[in-house]
Design an enzyme around this catalytic site. Structure first.
Site, short mmCIF file in Angstrom:
data_model
loop_
_atom_site.label_atom_id
_atom_site.label_comp_id
_atom_site.label_asym_id
_atom_site.label_seq_id
_atom_site.Cartn_x
_atom_site.Cartn_y
_atom_site.Cartn_z
N ARG A 52 107.90 47.92 -28.52
CA ARG A 52 108.95 47.63 -29.51
C ARG A 52 109.58 46.29 -29.13
NH1 ARG A 52 112.31 46.57 -26.05
NH2 ARG A 52 113.81 46.39 -27.74
N GLY A 53 110.48 45.83 -30.03
CA GLY A 53 111.03 44.48 -29.87
C GLY A 53 110.21 43.55 -30.75
N ARG A 94 106.16 48.81 -39.21
CA ARG A 94 107.62 48.65 -39.10
C ARG A 94 108.05 47.51 -40.02
NH1 ARG A 94 110.42 48.96 -33.44
NH2 ARG A 94 112.08 49.78 -34.79
N ASP A 139 115.69 40.50 -35.18
CA ASP A 139 114.43 40.97 -35.77
C ASP A 139 114.02 40.12 -36.96
OD1 ASP A 139 115.61 43.44 -34.29
OD2 ASP A 139 113.45 43.75 -34.53
O1 MRU Z 1 113.75 49.05 -32.65
P1 MRU Z 1 113.44 47.99 -31.64
O2 MRU Z 1 113.64 48.43 -30.23
O3 MRU Z 1 112.10 47.37 -31.89
O4 MRU Z 1 114.53 46.87 -31.92
C1 MRU Z 1 114.58 45.76 -31.09
C2 MRU Z 1 115.69 44.84 -31.37
O5 MRU Z 1 116.48 45.06 -32.26
C3 MRU Z 1 115.75 43.58 -30.56
O6 MRU Z 1 117.06 43.18 -30.36
C4 MRU Z 1 115.01 42.48 -31.32
O7 MRU Z 1 113.74 42.91 -31.70
C5 MRU Z 1 114.87 41.24 -30.52
S1 MRU Z 1 113.72 41.43 -29.22
C6 MRU Z 1 113.52 39.92 -28.46
#
Ligand code: MRU
Length: 354
Positions: free
Chosen positions: A54-55, A97, A245
């Site tokens: 994730r991220g 996603r 994101d």
């Molecule tokens: O749901 P996730 O864990 O994928 O969400 C991640 C985030 O919101 C992070 O802050 C974002 O992706 C930046 S990661 C460098």
């Protein structure tokens, strides 16, 4: 000030070699460091959807590798036939996603590479796509280090910095965006300490940010999400830094649910609120943040903690996974191409012409 190099090479959420990739299962951290191995695009899609990885930048890297697995296994006689099948594979990965634009950005880049090389043999095309996926992963780590240096000057020596979610090495090809800025500040000899919001419901702050900062010996204190306002009112937070994101053309920022709340609190307490993200997170095709699709995830993430039910059966649940912070609450957007403050619409567009 003493420079203090950090070896974050060891924290990489995805490792690719010899036609397979291994991903550190981020659902299990920090209790268990479990590596899962994949070599089929459908498996990679499922790993993204279920948040093994994730991220925003990390899911872009994973999708590119997944697209290559798919391309490798295509049996096509003509390049047109190859492209048709490759587009279907990319569409499957893109549907996992909806909010993080890096996912689509990486897949568009893979498709553009294929499209531009359709005159080559299918075998050459496959080899080229493997290199392209690898390049996306390597570039992400390198650009984050550049982004980190650009942002480090905004972090004062001695700063107590609040962060939300995990925008670190685990969320990227390596090093991190928001945490990359903090790593670069430490590498430049600054002494900082981090306050990590736990980040309900998936607990990226408690489970992932705390884990990776501890591994790098960067002082980190964990708080529940509802404690940030109190600490700000007591003068215990000097600035906030988060990842993103998707960032719209006017500078509105979609990031993990709860980011907007922190930004409002920061404004009230006159604390700078910084966003760190690579150019691949900018979506200038969207005029403002109201157009960013917001993922709603399974109710079970809210009703359960660690597999244990904490809410009554049948209670209605909302679980938006992201929110949008209006540009007016953002003090600066930090990218690998520079830092933008003030007029985001013009400033973000200019980054692509440098
Ligand atoms: O749901 P996730 O864990 O994928 O969400 C991640 C985030 O919101 C992070 O802050 C974002 O992706 C930046 S990661 C460098």
């Amino acid at each position: 000030m003493m420079a203090c190099p950090i070896d974050t090479k060891s924290i990489r959420p995805i490792i690719y070699s010899a036609g397979k990739c291994r991903m550190l299962d981020q659902r299990k951290l920090p209790i268990e460091e479990l590596w899962l191995e994949y070599d089929q695009y459908q498996e990679v899609a499922e790993a993204i959807r279920s948040m093994v990885v994730r991220g925003a930048p990390a899911i872009g890297v994973a999708a590119a590798i997944g697209a290559w697995f798919g391309a490798r296994d295509i049996e096509a006689k003509t390049s047109a036939e190859f492209m048709q099948q490759f587009e279907a594979i990319c569409a499957h990965l893109a549907a996992t996603r909806p909010t993080a634009i890096n996912l689509c950005w990486a897949l568009e880049r893979m498709k553009s590479f294929a499209q531009a090389n359709l005159d080559r043999s299918i075998q050459e095309l496959k080899i080229g796509l493997e290199y392209e996926a690898f390049a996306i992963a390597e570039e992400d780590d390198r650009l984050n280090r550049k982004l980190g240096k650009n942002g480090a000057r905004l972090i004062p020596d001695g700063a107590r910095v609040l962060t939300h979610c995990n925008a670190g090495a685990l969320a990227t090809g390596g090093y991190g965006t928001a945490l990359g800025v903090l790593r670069a500040a430490v590498e430049a000899g600054k002494t900082i300490s981090v306050i990590a919001d736990e980040t309900r419901p998936f607990l990226q702050g408690a489970r992932l940010t705390a884990w990776e900062l501890q591994r790098d010996n960067i002082p980190v204190t964990l708080i529940c999400d509802n404690m940030a306002g109190y600490l700000m009112s007591k003068g215990e937070i000097d600035c906030v830094i988060v990842g993103a994101d998707r960032i719209a053309a006017n500078g509105d920022v979609a990031n993990k649910i709860g980011t907007y709340t922190v930004a409002v609190l920061a404004k009230e307490h006159k604390i700078p609120f910084y966003v760190a993200a690579p150019l691949s997170t900018l979506d200038l095709s969207l005029s403002d943040g109201s157009l960013i699709p917001i993922e709603e995830r399974d109710a079970r993430e809210v009703t359960h903690v660690g597999g244990i039910r904490i809410a009554p059966e049948g209670v209605p649940v909302r679980n938006p996974s992201f929110d949008v912070t209006p540009a007016r609450l953002v003090s600066a957007i930090i990218t690998e191409a520079g830092v933008v403050e003030g007029d985001y619409r013009q400033g973000l567009a200019n980054l692509f012409t440098r």
